[in-house]
Design a protein around this motif. Structure first.
Motif, PDB file in Angstrom:
ATOM      1  N   LEU A1479      30.626  74.920  79.739  1.00  9.78           N
ATOM      2  CA  LEU A1479      31.182  73.746  80.527  1.00  9.78           C
ATOM      3  C   LEU A1479      32.280  72.774  79.719  1.00  9.78           C
ATOM      4  O   LEU A1479      33.054  72.329  80.178  1.00  9.78           O
ATOM      5  N   LYS A1480      32.072  72.876  78.307  1.00 13.13           N
ATOM      6  CA  LYS A1480      33.085  72.244  77.569  1.00 13.13           C
ATOM      7  C   LYS A1480      34.097  72.862  77.407  1.00 13.13           C
ATOM      8  O   LYS A1480      35.523  72.083  77.727  1.00 13.13           O
ATOM      9  N   VAL A1481      34.298  74.390  77.617  1.00 16.20           N
ATOM     10  CA  VAL A1481      35.629  75.081  77.748  1.00 16.20           C
ATOM     11  C   VAL A1481      36.291  74.787  78.979  1.00 16.20           C
ATOM     12  O   VAL A1481      37.423  74.684  78.990  1.00 16.20           O
ATOM     13  N   HIS A1482      35.618  74.786  79.951  1.00 14.03           N
ATOM     14  CA  HIS A1482      36.042  74.415  81.407  1.00 14.03           C
ATOM     15  C   HIS A1482      36.564  73.207  81.368  1.00 14.03           C
ATOM     16  O   HIS A1482      37.832  72.916  81.891  1.00 14.03           O
ATOM     17  N   SER A1483      35.939  72.147  80.980  1.00 16.19           N
ATOM     18  CA  SER A1483      36.412  70.671  80.920  1.00 16.19           C
ATOM     19  C   SER A1483      37.595  70.692  80.270  1.00 16.19           C
ATOM     20  O   SER A1483      38.495  69.713  80.666  1.00 16.19           O
ATOM     21  N   LEU A1484      37.726  71.051  78.938  1.00 12.62           N
ATOM     22  CA  LEU A1484      38.852  70.633  78.163  1.00 12.62           C
ATOM     23  C   LEU A1484      39.870  71.671  78.708  1.00 12.62           C
ATOM     24  O   LEU A1484      41.241  70.891  78.697  1.00 12.62           O
ATOM     25  N   LEU A1485      40.043  72.884  79.059  1.00 14.47           N
ATOM     26  CA  LEU A1485      41.156  73.558  79.665  1.00 14.47           C
ATOM     27  C   LEU A1485      41.650  72.682  80.806  1.00 14.47           C
ATOM     28  O   LEU A1485      42.828  72.711  81.212  1.00 14.47           O
ATOM     29  N   SER A1486      40.779  72.450  81.694  1.00 13.85           N
ATOM     30  CA  SER A1486      41.197  71.721  83.275  1.00 13.85           C
ATOM     31  C   SER A1486      41.903  70.409  82.835  1.00 13.85           C
ATOM     32  O   SER A1486      42.992  70.029  83.413  1.00 13.85           O
ATOM     33  N   SER A1487      41.264  69.561  81.744  1.00 10.89           N
ATOM     34  CA  SER A1487      41.977  68.349  81.474  1.00 10.89           C
ATOM     35  C   SER A1487      43.288  68.451  80.708  1.00 10.89           C
ATOM     36  O   SER A1487      44.214  67.653  81.094  1.00 10.89           O
ATOM     37  N   THR A1488      43.351  69.472  79.972  1.00 12.44           N
ATOM     38  CA  THR A1488      44.574  69.658  79.383  1.00 12.44           C
ATOM     39  C   THR A1488      45.621  70.095  80.505  1.00 12.44           C
ATOM     40  O   THR A1488      46.955  69.554  80.340  1.00 12.44           O
ATOM     41  N   ILE A1489      45.429  70.919  81.536  1.00  8.54           N
ATOM     42  CA  ILE A1489      46.225  71.239  82.468  1.00  8.54           C
ATOM     43  C   ILE A1489      46.656  70.182  83.093  1.00  8.54           C
ATOM     44  O   ILE A1489      47.875  69.836  83.532  1.00  8.54           O
ATOM     45  N   ASN A1490      45.628  69.285  83.668  1.00 12.59           N
ATOM     46  CA  ASN A1490      45.900  68.305  84.425  1.00 12.59           C
ATOM     47  C   ASN A1490      46.992  67.140  83.507  1.00 12.59           C
ATOM     48  O   ASN A1490      47.681  66.524  84.085  1.00 12.59           O
ATOM     49  N   GLY A1491      46.668  66.957  82.357  1.00 17.08           N
ATOM     50  CA  GLY A1491      47.103  66.127  81.412  1.00 17.08           C
ATOM     51  C   GLY A1491      48.726  66.435  81.133  1.00 17.08           C
ATOM     52  O   GLY A1491      49.695  65.590  81.343  1.00 17.08           O
ATOM     53  N   ILE A1492      48.973  67.784  81.164  1.00 14.18           N
ATOM     54  CA  ILE A1492      50.332  68.434  81.124  1.00 14.18           C
ATOM     55  C   ILE A1492      50.992  68.072  82.397  1.00 14.18           C
ATOM     56  O   ILE A1492      52.352  67.647  82.229  1.00 14.18           O
ATOM     57  N   LYS A1493      50.414  68.382  83.585  1.00 15.37           N
ATOM     58  CA  LYS A1493      50.992  67.871  84.479  1.00 15.37           C
ATOM     59  C   LYS A1493      51.280  66.538  85.072  1.00 15.37           C
ATOM     60  O   LYS A1493      52.411  66.225  85.439  1.00 15.37           O
ATOM     61  N   LYS A1494      50.432  65.689  84.458  1.00 15.68           N
ATOM     62  CA  LYS A1494      50.835  64.378  84.754  1.00 15.68           C
ATOM     63  C   LYS A1494      52.027  63.655  83.653  1.00 15.68           C
ATOM     64  O   LYS A1494      52.973  62.815  84.148  1.00 15.68           O
ATOM     65  N   VAL A1495      52.109  64.466  82.582  1.00 18.65           N
ATOM     66  CA  VAL A1495      53.322  63.960  81.566  1.00 18.65           C
ATOM     67  C   VAL A1495      54.466  64.498  82.293  1.00 18.65           C
ATOM     68  O   VAL A1495      55.565  63.806  82.062  1.00 18.65           O
ATOM     69  N   LEU A1496      54.600  65.780  83.053  1.00 16.15           N
ATOM     70  CA  LEU A1496      55.880  66.385  83.251  1.00 16.15           C
ATOM     71  C   LEU A1496      56.259  65.613  84.739  1.00 16.15           C
ATOM     72  O   LEU A1496      57.465  65.430  84.840  1.00 16.15           O
ATOM     73  N   LYS A1497      55.261  65.061  85.335  1.00 16.35           N
ATOM     74  CA  LYS A1497      55.515  64.213  86.481  1.00 16.35           C
ATOM     75  C   LYS A1497      56.025  63.009  86.081  1.00 16.35           C
ATOM     76  O   LYS A1497      57.189  62.293  86.564  1.00 16.35           O
ATOM     77  N   LYS A1498      55.643  62.340  85.050  1.00 11.34           N
ATOM     78  CA  LYS A1498      56.167  61.205  84.635  1.00 11.34           C
ATOM     79  C   LYS A1498      57.260  61.152  83.937  1.00 11.34           C
ATOM     80  O   LYS A1498      58.345  60.477  84.081  1.00 11.34           O
ATOM     81  N   HIS A1499      57.839  62.369  83.066  1.00 15.91           N
ATOM     82  CA  HIS A1499      58.890  62.669  82.608  1.00 15.91           C
ATOM     83  C   HIS A1499      59.651  63.711  83.332  1.00 15.91           C
ATOM     84  O   HIS A1499      60.101  64.637  82.624  1.00 15.91           O
ATOM     85  N   ASN A1500      59.926  63.799  84.525  1.00 14.93           N
ATOM     86  CA  ASN A1500      60.501  64.722  85.309  1.00 14.93           C
ATOM     87  C   ASN A1500      61.829  64.730  85.079  1.00 14.93           C
ATOM     88  O   ASN A1500      62.661  65.765  85.690  1.00 14.93           O
ATOM     89  N   GLU A1501      62.590  64.023  84.289  1.00 15.09           N
ATOM     90  CA  GLU A1501      63.949  63.990  84.030  1.00 15.09           C
ATOM     91  C   GLU A1501      64.389  64.125  82.534  1.00 15.09           C
ATOM     92  O   GLU A1501      65.377  63.952  82.258  1.00 15.09           O
ATOM     93  N   ASP A1502      63.146  64.353  81.876  1.00 19.07           N
ATOM     94  CA  ASP A1502      63.391  64.343  80.331  1.00 19.07           C
ATOM     95  C   ASP A1502      63.502  65.868  79.921  1.00 19.07           C
ATOM     96  O   ASP A1502      62.455  66.434  80.058  1.00 19.07           O
ATOM     97  N   PHE A1503      64.656  66.241  79.454  1.00 20.42           N
ATOM     98  CA  PHE A1503      64.792  67.810  79.000  1.00 20.42           C
ATOM     99  C   PHE A1503      63.752  67.873  77.821  1.00 20.42           C
ATOM    100  O   PHE A1503      63.195  68.962  77.709  1.00 20.42           O
ATOM    101  N   GLU A1504      63.960  66.944  76.816  1.00 17.50           N
ATOM    102  CA  GLU A1504      63.240  67.270  75.571  1.00 17.50           C
ATOM    103  C   GLU A1504      61.688  67.352  75.982  1.00 17.50           C
ATOM    104  O   GLU A1504      60.963  68.119  75.237  1.00 17.50           O
ATOM    105  N   MET A1505      61.184  66.395  76.684  1.00 21.16           N
ATOM    106  CA  MET A1505      59.713  66.565  76.916  1.00 21.16           C
ATOM    107  C   MET A1505      59.166  67.728  77.533  1.00 21.16           C
ATOM    108  O   MET A1505      58.337  68.383  77.397  1.00 21.16           O
ATOM    109  N   THR A1506      60.151  67.927  78.620  1.00 15.73           N
ATOM    110  CA  THR A1506      59.775  69.382  79.469  1.00 15.73           C
ATOM    111  C   THR A1506      60.036  70.525  78.510  1.00 15.73           C
ATOM    112  O   THR A1506      58.940  71.598  78.700  1.00 15.73           O
TER     113      THR A1506
END
Length: 1808
Positions: A1479-1506
């Motif tokens: 459960l810990k592995v599943h939760s950590l990976l899912s949270s990581t993937i969702n977090g990365i998607k949120k960051v990319l959505k927020k910085h969708n025009e930032d080349f360095e962040m992407t």
């Protein structure tokens, strides 16, 4: 309009010899000529030479401005904008259009604000999606003229100025108006697609096929002519997305429904419906072919070449469905249309009196008409032939003549069709309406152009009236733009007189005008067309725009802005009234079909207006409907058609005046519809009518040529002197001083704020000065170069002469020396030769003498030898002759004896053979032959009987053992009950007896088992021997088969080797396509996910938040193994349940009992672990042995059976142990409860007698050892407590039960095995019997054959037998292989279970350390090193993601290890894997993937962040592969890295998710990079002067006014692109992105640079020049140098630039001869044929010294490229994205060497 109004004639400049002019021509309108003599003031004629070298004396009249027009320089011919021409007049315009249309195949040309579109009558590939995207966002003057450029300009002005726009498309019938309007709407639908899912843009496009079906028809000029005008308003919201549309129509040509001219057709819908009449749903329409109906057969030919009416009808139905028209309504519409056809075919019979007529009641068409409309047949039959007259006192019914009835029928048909047309338009508008607020709109007006025919009627009058209104609006708009331009540039404004057609409009629409008098005449009871014409003559005879024809009293002439038009007044009144008898309408109102009745309701006319008003209430302009509100129509108050048209036209003009108009003028090049054929007469007629020449005249009246100071300076700086450039750096002042010195007349130019304005002809004068300057410089350069060449030639000749002299003298000296040497050598040769010749003669004589002597001596010796030899041979011959004669006599006697013996023996043999044949036919012989076979059968039968007996014996033994076992079980149960009742009695004696009896039974069972094993081994050996023999035969057959297979393989190897390379290429190509499709799906998925996120964010309310979609999918699809999957875990859960029950029942167990219980529990787990390890080792050993013997054909199936038995026994033991543990646990608990309730014993005794370990599942060997231990303990002491102190009694009991069950299982298995063997033997016996029967039959058949046939038959039988056996052996081998695979899979499962058990045991031991301190010795642990794992608590997961993903900035990690977040995340995952927490592995990976998607959505025009998260995602993916435990990813790992691999979980699915996420991030990175680069590309690659002074600026037209840039404003150079590329490369390398991905990034970016540059080059005429090609090659070389400098040449980026490189070379190549064409075809392999031809057509010289590409050369190129199979696409897809690959790139770092910086705030992570 006078075409000479814009003349730039010779009056304004001195005209010299060789000046080219235009003169009128009756055939070509204008013809080019050249002056052969200078013109002088006062000359009355000009000496001209025509193009065919004809000399002409052309008279001129200077006072009346009757002088020829001057031609423009060749450099200006073919301009995109006609206003860029220096001489603006009609011949220049006509010639420029002709050159562009015929030579360059360009159908679009700008003329100021007007786009001139010439119909090519051919499909051109210039309207695809790629062309739309190429024009999107571009300035109008930057690209070649196109309808998309006008649409983009309107769209851009709407967004920029927030003002509504209009596109007015006009032209003659067949000029392409409808197609142009359709393409404009397609552009808006593509660029301004709807933001919601309503697909409103598709509905807007779907309205076109419907309106074409019901409103378009074939005419003599056009196969798809629009017979109505329409204005479509496309609504946009604040974000400029399409939200709806509205359509208004004007003046439908209703007369076409009932009449068509020759070679014309009715509306398309009639023919489409007839073509689909055979469909089942249209059977009730009773339709046949179109030739059978009166209304569709007028024009003769009912088909159009290249048009499929049935296919178009299907498109119409699909469009109706898309617009929401129900199927029932569609059927009703088709019924009404079919009824009109039937109505037109009704036969009307005139009566004898001529004043009345009738219709037959049996008329089939009338019956179908009434049936389809749902009306009464009798009433319609009556009122078609009668009419009602209503007076003040009474009503009369009057008959009608035949002509009146026909007119009434036709009027009814026209009225029905007009009402249906309006109903369809109304419903289309309803389907295109929207509830959203409309912010702005763009209107597209597709209206008929000016028309004039031989006979012009009411329709042409209304059309020309509308064009007069539009022309007035056009003139005022052009004048307004000119005035605004002058005021903006602060130029003194002088009023320009332009043509105002207001008097003509007043003639038509003013009070007592033509329309007013027409309406007045219509109100007169007996008004006629002739009376109306007479009133026009009387009223308007003095008007300058009205004339009366000389030869007619019923026609009149109106002088329109375009031409004089003569109208015939016949039919004006009838068409204006549009009279339909009320009785017929009332019948239709009473129809039983709702749609038919709805068409003719009285209040229908008010409904569309109301709806339209509502739909347009949201617009900024309140535009009323084309149908004004009116009362119920009747005879007295019905509005005329002219009045309605005038009202709707005024509404249209109000709308157009409130918008910004854009004009498209469509020109019909010829009347024959020939592709790319230009008729100058027809073209100039339409140019005069559509207002193009008026635009030219207005422009020419002022300052038509405009240059920015920067462009003028660059173009004409060759005319400036060096001191003028040195005095000041201000370009504006330099331009002023130069112009004042070059042009003496200050009225010829004006200086504006940013531009210079020139009168007509002044730019041509400046071009002449520039050309003269270049010519002088060229002559100077030529003179200097020629002198230099001559000097160089002289020096070369002098040097060559000296060299020749030197070489000649040396040659002569060498030749003399050679002669002397040869003379001396000849003397030496003669001396030696003479000596040699004398010696050879002496030697020859001496050798001859010696030979003669030797031959003589030899002859004498041979003679003596022959004599001796002859005598000796004679003696030998005599000896042999006598011996031969003796032997011959003996042989004759022996041969006679042998002949006699043979004859006698043959006689005896024949007698014996006859006896044998008789004996062979007897039965006794057959019996003797079958004696051996019967013996074999008897032996097998005996063997079966013996096995049956053994089976019975074993069965009896098994039943005995079973009964004995059951008795013993009962006995044990009774003893257990007795023991529980008599606990105080001494049980030791009874236990000894029981143990003794159990030992006896155990020994007995062992002996029986040995007997059974011996029997089994013996039989098994026999079977093995037989199988070995069969396998030997099979091996022989296999060898033969392999030999044949090898031959076949050798033969096919050559063929396969040839095709293998092609197959590999195809496979690679398919792999690339599949990868591309997959990544496109990933891209679409990410877009849909992003769209879902946006919608969710908008709809989300505070306090309620949904989980992301991907998280739920990951949670539901997770397939990771759980830690509680082994049987040991189930047993422990059961034990914990029993312990809980004990606590609930009040059983208090002291601490010593708990410790003892835990220790026994640990011992049991260890023993169980030991047992499983032993089983695992046995399985591994068996599998290894089998793998070693896998290739051998003599392998026995015993190893497989051994493995299967072991696995089955292991599974059965686990299940049985579970059941026994539960049963014994229950029994012991019940006994303890009864003991506690029955007697009050001490707690310590209860604790000691509770048998805590007896309910555990123990190992078989441990149980037997415990049993022996109990026996030994029993012999030593009688103390009960001591006996059961360690639970030995329970272990003994368990051991006994295990032994009994084991024996029982073995007996059952042995019994089953024997039964199977018996069945197998029986089957073999049956098979042998069948085989024997077959052999007997075969033998009998064989006896009847010849000996040779018997041998052949026997061989065939043997071959078939061996083949069958071979197939059986193959099946056996396949079964064995399958079993082996199954065993390997089960082995892996057991290995996994053992690993889980070991991990669980280690975890349990670590947990018990704290509880066993009182019983175990305390051991101090040493501090271990960091193992590369990070531990965190579950509640800190959100904080971890926030600090490491969401809030992390790439700048915080500068100077640290690249991809540090990925390493930290993996170390956390590894610890969760170490603790087996899925459960810990599943939760950590899912949270990581969702977090990365949120960051990319927020910085969708930032080349360095992407790029930062692309590198980290790829690194995390590599870590999951590198440490997955898969050997394929561990080849480069060190021993330390292998220790960091995951132990418990397989994260393959998460690797796939991370791979998809990496693809999405890569696509976002490319999108950001392209967004940063794209604005720079065109300016840097095409416009900027990379090589200073190379490119020249050409004259520009009106379209460059708004888009011309000031020097340096919004322009980019190549260094800007390189700087941006350096930034990209630095960021990607600093972030630690894999080098392979970096190569793919720059390959994609270079492809985008190539596509954008090439597309703009293909769409810009001004960019296709030699200098542009040179600058392109320079820029490309700079980019290639940058790639080499960054070591990116292996990326394939240069290959993506190949089309652009070849295009640059094409611009620089010579383009004249056949050799040049072949060189171009061989060089331009990456360019398609269309692209090569397009570049050649666009090629434009920048000065007069270059030559244009001839049409013949382009045709030669096309002919040579015909064999190419190039795609039809002209432009490259700039949005194409190559499929990305993420190759595995392992890291050299170990997890324990990574340091976590304090700036990450991850103090809560603990290093493990």
């Amino acid at each position: 309009m006078d075409p000479r109004g814009s003349n730039s004639s010779m009056l304004h400049c001195k005209t010299w010899q060789y000046t080219r002019v235009w003169i009128p021509d009756p055939d070509e309108v204008w013809r080019s000529a050249e002056l052969t003599k200078d013109y002088k003031d006062g000359d009355e004629s000009l000496q001209l030479r025509l193009e065919d070298d004809t000399i002409l004396d052309y008279p001129i009249d200077v006072q009346n401005n009757q002088v020829p027009f001057l031609r423009n320089p060749d450099i200006l011919v073919g301009e995109n904008d006609l206003t860029a021409l220096s001489h603006l007049h009609e011949p220049a315009v006509l010639h420029n259009l002709k050159v562009r249309f015929l030579e360059s195949n360009h159908i679009y040309t700008y003329c100021g604000i007007v786009l001139v579109a010439i119909n090519p009558y051919e499909q051109l590939p210039i309207y695809g999606q790629d062309v739309i995207y190429a024009y999107s966002g571009q300035n109008m003057g930057d690209m070649d003229p196109h309808i998309f450029a006008v649409a983009e300009e309107a769209y851009k002005q709407m967004a920029r100025d927030e003002k509504n726009q209009s596109i007015i498309v006009s032209g003659e019938s067949g000029a392409g108006k409808t197609v142009s309007a359709k393409y404009a709407m397609r552009y808006f639908a593509t660029v301004g697609g709807s933001a919601s899912d309503t697909n409103i843009e598709e509905k807007v496009l779907a309205s076109s096929p419907i309106m074409e079906a019901i409103g378009n028809a074939k005419t003599t000029r056009n196969d798809n002519s629009s017979r109505f005008g329409k204005y479509i308003e496309i609504g946009f919201d604040k974000k400029y997305h399409i939200i709806g549309a509205n359509m208004r129509t004007y003046l439908l040509e209703k007369s076409r429904v009932v009449f068509q001219a020759d070679d014309e057709r009715n509306y398309h819908i009639f023919y489409q419906l007839c073509a689909a009449a055979s469909l089942p749903e249209f059977k009730e329409l009773a339709l046949t072919c179109a030739e059978d109906f009166f209304y569709t057969a007028h024009g003769g030919n009912t088909t159009i070449e290249g048009v499929d009416d049935a296919e178009d009808f299907e498109k119409t139905r699909q469009a109706l469905t898309l617009l929401g028209v129900r199927e029932s309504h569609q059927i009703s519409i088709f019924k009404i249309i079919a009824s009109i056809l039937h109505l037109g075919s009704v036969e009307i019979q005139a009566e004898r009196d001529g004043d009345s007529c009738s219709i037959s009641p049996q008329d089939e068409h009338l019956s179908n008409f009434c049936r389809l409309l749902g009306i009464e047949h009798s009433q319609m039959e009556h009122w078609l032939c009668h009419r009602k007259l209503v007076t003040t006192s009474e009503t009369y019914v009057k008959t009608m003549s035949l002509q009146q009835v026909v007119n009434a029928r036709n009027a009814l048909a026209k009225h029905i069709y007009a009402q249906l047309f309006s109903w369809i338009v109304e419903h289309i508008n309803k389907a295109l309406q929207t509830s959203l607020k409309q912010h702005s709109f763009i209107g597209v007006l597709d209206i008929y152009g000016f028309e004039t025919f031989e006979i012009n009627s009411f329709e042409q009058f209304c059309i020309n009236y509308a064009n007069e209104k539009l022309q007035q609006q056009f003139n005022s708009h052009v004048f307004k733009l000119e005035q605004e331009e002058y005021m903006k540039e602060q130029i003194p404004w002088t009023l320009i007189d332009f043509y105002d057609n207001q008097p003509c409009i007043d003639l038509i629409e003013a009070k007592l005008g033509i329309l007013d008098l027409l309406d007045e005449e219509c109100k007169v009871p007996k008004g006629t067309d002739q009376n109306w014409a007479q009133k026009l003559y009387e009223r308007h005879s003095n008007s300058q725009h009205f004339q009366k024809p000389r030869m007619s009293n019923t026609a009149f002439i109106v002088i329109h802005f375009a031409d004089k038009v003569e109208y015939l007044s016949d039919g004006f009144l009838e068409k204006n009234r549009d009279t339909v008898y009320e009785e017929q309408i009332n019948i239709l109102k009473a129809s039983k079909f709702p749609l038919v009745a709805d068409l003719f309701r009285d209040d229908k006319d008010s409904v569309p207006a109301t709806n339209t008003a509502k739909s347009r209430s949201s617009s900024k302009i309140n535009v009323r409907s084309s149908r004004p509100l009116m009362k119920a129509p009747n005879k007295e108050h019905k509005k005329s058609v002219g009045y309605q048209f005038r009202t709707s036209l005024n509404l249209l003009m109000e709308t157009l005046n409130a918008t910004t108009p854009h004009y498209v003028r469509c020109i019909k090049p010829n009347d024959e519809k020939l592709p790319f054929h230009f008729d100058p007469k027809r073209a100039v007629q339409q140019l005069r009518a559509c207002g193009v020449l008026e635009t030219i005249r207005i422009s020419a009246a002022g300052y038509p040529s405009r240059w920015t100071y920067h462009d003028f300076f660059n173009r004409y700086r060759v005319l400036m002197k060096k001191r003028e450039l040195a005095n000041t750096t201000d370009k504006k002042n330099i331009c002023k001083s130069v112009l004042e010195s070059l042009i003496k007349d200050p009225d010829k130019f004006q200086f504006g704020r940013t531009k210079i304005f020139f009168r007509a002809g002044q730019v041509a004068y400046l071009e002449k000065l520039r050309a003269d300057k270049f010519r002088e410089a060229t002559i100077m350069i030529q003179k200097t170069v020629r002198g230099w060449l001559q000097r160089v030639k002289y020096r070369r000749l002098r040097a060559a002469t000296l060299t020749l002299q030197r070489f000649c003298r040396g040659y002569l000296a060498r030749r003399l020396t050679e002669h002397l040497r040869r003379t001396r050598a000849a003397i030496v040769f003669q001396k030696q030769y003479r000596m040699l010749k004398a010696r050879r003669a002496y030697c020859r004589v001496r050798r001859a003498a010696v030979i003669i002597q030797s031959y003589t001596r030899a002859m004498c010796v041979r003679r003596s030898y022959r004599q001796v030899l002859t005598e000796h041979k004679a003696t030998i011959i005599q000896k042999y002759a006598r011996g031969w004669m003796a032997r011959r006599h003996f042989q004759r006697q022996r041969d006679a004896a042998i002949v006699i013996q043979c004859a006698f023996r043959r006689l005896k043999a024949r007698q014996a053979l006859k006896a044998l044949k008789i004996e062979a036919r007897s039965a006794e012989h057959l019996k003797r032959l079958n004696v051996g076979m019967e013996n074999k059968v008897v032996q097998l039968q005996r063997k079966i009987d013996d096995q049956n007996k053994e089976f019975k014996t074993l069965s009896e033994q098994l039943s005995a053992v079973t009964s004995t076992h059951a008795m013993e079980v009962e006995k044990l149960k009774k003893e257990l009950a007795r023991y529980q009742q008599n606990q105080e009695a001494d049980p030791s004696l009874q236990l000894q007896e029981e143990v003794q009896s159990l030992r006896t039974e155990l020994q007995k069972a062992h002996s029986e088992r040995r007997v059974l094993e011996d029997t089994h081994n013996r039989e098994n050996g026999e079977l093995r021997k037989r199988v070995a023999d069969l396998e030997h035969e099979n091996a022989l057959l296999k060898d033969e088969k392999e030999h044949l297979n090898n031959q076949i393989l050798r033969q096919s190897k050559a063929e396969s080797s040839q095709s293998s390379v092609e197959e590999n290429l195809l496979i690679k190509k398919e792999l690339e396509e599949e990868r591309s499709r997959y990544q496109n799906l990933v891209k679409e998925y990410s877009q849909l996910e992003q769209r879902y996120e946006n919608l969710r964010d908008e709809q989300q309310t505070p306090g309620h938040r949904k989980n992301p979609s991907n998280q739920s999918s990951l949670e539901s699809d997770s397939n990771y193994p759980s830690i509680s999957t082994s049987e040991i875990g189930d047993t422990e859960d059961a034990l914990q349940q029993v312990e809980v029950e004990q606590q609930n029942n009040g059983l208090d167990v002291d601490q010593d009992a708990d410790i003892a219980y835990n220790s026994l529990k640990r011992q049991e787990l260890e023993s169980e672990n030991k047992k499983l390890k032993n089983d695992l080792n046995e399985l591994r050993k068996a599998v290894a042995d089998q793998a070693m013997q896998d290739n051998s054909t003599h392998s026995s199936p015993d190893s497989y059976s051994l493995l299967l038995n072991q696995l089955k026994l292991a599974n059965e033991e686990l299940e049985v142990r579970k059941e026994e543990v539960l049963i014994l646990r229950t029994q012991i608990m019940n006994a303890d409860q009864r003991r506690l309730s029955g007697k009050n014993m001490e707690p310590n005794i209860n604790a000691r007698t509770s048998w805590p370990n007896s309910e555990k599942h123990v190992d078989q060997e441990d149980a037997i050892e415990a049993y022996h231990g109990v026996c030994q303990t029993n012999s030593q002491t009688e103390d009960w407590g001591y006996l059961n102190e360690d639970g030995e009694l329970g272990l003994a009991y368990q051991g006994l039960k295990q032994v009994a069950r084991l024996l029982e299982a073995q007996l059952q298995a042995q019994n089953l095995k024997h039964e199977e063997e018996v069945e197998h033997l029986k089957a073999q016996v049956e098979a042998m019997k069948e085989e024997m029967d077959k052999q007997q039959q075969t033998f009998c058949q064989t006896l009847l054959l010849s000996p040779e046939a018997q041998v052949e038959f026997g061989v065939q039988q043997e071959i078939s037998r061996l083949t069958n056996e071979n197939l059986d052996f193959k099946e056996l081998v396949e079964k064995l292989e399958k079993n082996e695979k199954k065993l390997k899979k089960q082995l892996k499962i057991y290995m996994k279970k053992v690993q889980d058990l070991e991990a669980a045991q280690a975890l349990a031991q670590s947990d018990r350390r704290h509880h066993e301190l009182t019983r175990q010795v305390t051991v101090q642990r040493k501090e271990k090193d960091f193992q590369g794992m990070l531990e965190y608590h579950k509640e800190d997961e959100a904080l971890l993601i926030r600090n490491l993903v969401t809030d992390l900035k790439p700048q915080m990690l500068s100077g640290t290890v690249p991809c540090l977040p990925a390493y930290i995340l993996y170390m956390c995952i590894r610890h969760a894997d170490y603790t087996n927490d899925d459960l810990k592995v599943h939760s950590l990976l899912s949270s990581t993937i969702n977090g990365i998607k949120k960051v990319l959505k927020k910085h969708n025009e930032d080349f360095e962040m992407t790029s930062f998260w692309l590198s980290n995602t790829c690194r995390l993916l590599h870590c999951l592969k590198q440490y997955s435990g898969d050997e394929g990813f561990m080849t480069q790992n060190t021993a330390k890295q292998n220790e960091h691999c995951l132990k418990n979980f397989d994260l393959t699915e998460y690797r796939q998710v991370l791979s998809d996420l990496s693809i999405q991030i890569y696509q976002q990175l490319i999108k950001i990079a392209e967004g940063l680069l794209q604005p720079m590309i065109v300016s840097a690659m095409l416009e900027n002067e990379s090589i200073q002074g190379l490119s020249g600026v050409r004259p520009t037209g009106y379209r460059k006014r708004s888009s011309s840039m000031v020097d340096g404003e919004n322009s980019y150079c190549l260094e800007a692109i390189i700087r941006q590329m350096n930034f990209f490369h630095t960021v990607l390398c600093d972030q630690g992105l894999d080098p392979e991905i970096i190569l793919q990034v720059f390959k994609q970016l270079f492809y985008m640079i190539n596509a954008v540059t090439l597309n703009n080059l293909l769409l810009r005429k001004d960019a296709c020049s030699w200098s542009t090609g040179m600058q392109l090659r320079y820029n490309i070389s700079q980019l290639e140098e940058w790639l080499r400098g960054k070591n990116l040449q292996q990326s394939g980026a240069v290959q993506t630039m190949e089309p652009l490189i070849q295009a640059a070379q094409l611009l620089q190549l010579k383009k004249k001869t056949q050799e040049d064409a072949e060189a171009i075809c061989s060089l331009c392999t990456s360019l398609s044929t269309q692209q090569i031809v397009k570049i050649l057509n666009l090629y434009t010289p920048l000065n007069e010294f270059e030559e244009r590409v001839t049409v013949s050369f382009i045709r030669t190129i096309q002919a040579q490229l015909q064999e190419r199979s190039d795609p039809q696409q002209l432009l490259l897809d700039s949005k194409h994205m190559f499929p990305v690959l993420f190759p595995f790139n392992p890291s050299a770092l170990t997890m324990d060497s990574i340091h976590i910086p304090a700036c990450l705030n991850l103090e809560f992570l603990n290093e493990v």
